[in-house]
Design an enzyme around this catalytic site. Sequence first.
Site, mmCIF file in Angstrom:
data_model
loop_
_atom_site.group_PDB
_atom_site.id
_atom_site.type_symbol
_atom_site.label_atom_id
_atom_site.label_comp_id
_atom_site.label_asym_id
_atom_site.label_seq_id
_atom_site.Cartn_x
_atom_site.Cartn_y
_atom_site.Cartn_z
ATOM 1 N N GLN A 232 0.852 -1.229 0.005
ATOM 2 C CA GLN A 232 0.058 0.126 -0.124
ATOM 3 C C GLN A 232 0.761 1.142 0.042
ATOM 4 O O GLN A 232 0.111 2.239 -0.072
ATOM 5 C CB GLN A 232 -0.931 -0.068 0.985
ATOM 6 C CG GLN A 232 -0.275 0.181 2.699
ATOM 7 C CD GLN A 232 -1.152 0.163 3.642
ATOM 8 O OE1 GLN A 232 -1.850 -0.944 4.029
ATOM 9 N NE2 GLN A 232 -1.562 1.038 4.250
ATOM 10 N N HIS B 164 -6.183 -1.210 11.619
ATOM 11 C CA HIS B 164 -5.509 -1.558 10.302
ATOM 12 C C HIS B 164 -6.324 -2.755 9.945
ATOM 13 O O HIS B 164 -7.062 -3.575 10.624
ATOM 14 C CB HIS B 164 -4.438 -2.174 10.869
ATOM 15 C CG HIS B 164 -3.308 -2.528 9.522
ATOM 16 N ND1 HIS B 164 -3.101 -1.889 8.525
ATOM 17 C CD2 HIS B 164 -2.393 -3.691 9.463
ATOM 18 C CE1 HIS B 164 -2.419 -2.492 7.655
ATOM 19 N NE2 HIS B 164 -1.834 -3.489 8.604
ATOM 20 N N CYS C 225 -5.049 0.417 3.791
ATOM 21 C CA CYS C 225 -5.146 -0.828 4.162
ATOM 22 C C CYS C 225 -6.534 -1.373 3.927
ATOM 23 O O CYS C 225 -6.603 -2.638 3.669
ATOM 24 C CB CYS C 225 -4.884 -0.915 5.615
ATOM 25 S SG CYS C 225 -5.767 -0.012 6.691
ATOM 26 N N ASN D 134 -1.127 -9.068 5.262
ATOM 27 C CA ASN D 134 -0.893 -7.683 5.411
ATOM 28 C C ASN D 134 -0.827 -6.989 4.011
ATOM 29 O O ASN D 134 -0.951 -7.851 2.837
ATOM 30 C CB ASN D 134 0.510 -7.330 6.135
ATOM 31 C CG ASN D 134 0.393 -6.153 6.726
ATOM 32 O OD1 ASN D 134 -0.632 -5.290 6.528
ATOM 33 N ND2 ASN D 134 0.796 -6.205 7.964
#
Length: 321
Positions: free
Chosen positions: A126, A269, A132, A289
Amino acid sequence: MKICVLLGCLAVAAYANTQEQWKHFKQTHQKSYRSLIEERLRYQIFSANLEKIEQHNVKFEQGLTTYKQGINQFSDWTEKEFLAFLTLSVPPEKIQSDKFFESNETIPSEIDWRTKGAVLNWVKNQGACGSCWAFSVAGTLESHNQIKNGKLISLSEQNLLDCSTSYGNGGCGGGHMSSAFNYVTDHGIMSLEDYPYDWVQKECRYNQSKVVVNSKGVVFINPNSEEDLLKAVGTVGPVSIGFHSTGNLQSYSSGIFTDSTCTKTIMNHGLVVVGYGTEGETDYWIVRNSWSGDWGEKGYFRVVRGSNMCGVATSGIYPLL
């Protein structure tokens, strides 16, 4: 006198080691700075972070913690800067689904959707944009599209970043997965190939004729229920989640993450749970992630399972295709 000489030698060696790691860090992560003053500041931050990493890893070797830390792209950031980068917002009060997960199916003892071909074999990045939430939604949609339709297509986070502001999202300033899923329910989503990631929010360039995945709605995991999250991941597929990331996650490198400072209610997140398993006697979640494959365990981290660590099961959601 000899002790002073020895301490001096150790200090010189430590400085040389830090300098070498700083040089490697800048080359690896392609770091450049606007001025010599800024570079000196970043070096000081890097040195302080390196010392914390080394102290943490001594505890790991002593068996006092379950995960290791290491140098990564955030090693020249302060903890304050890292936390400001985490911009998952509060979900909207009105949602387009009141469907909550229910299942009595038997689940496997472990599952990893990566090994089933339902997850891209590379982890996206990102960058410095607080997107996110978009990466979480695109990642979960990619997996469910493959599971249902047999097509693993990389989807466009930029499409969500640019075009879902009317649903309550704020581009790089933050957003929420449920809002982005609502957008996809109404409009569908384009592919990454047709709508590449630009690292910043831009004017919406949505093209309905190039939509590659449509959604019929979403299913919510009952809040705080790791049992339901386990059943959903084990029987349906990956799930988008909110997570309370603290500064402890900044330098995560490998192992099973635990954090005594996070909460189960403050989600900052957006991530994707792609599986679960057990190492020794410790149960864990496998979490994807959006900080590139250079971070953590090739872009992933494992989180201890069984205590709703950092709210991993507080706000799960997945699409209906």
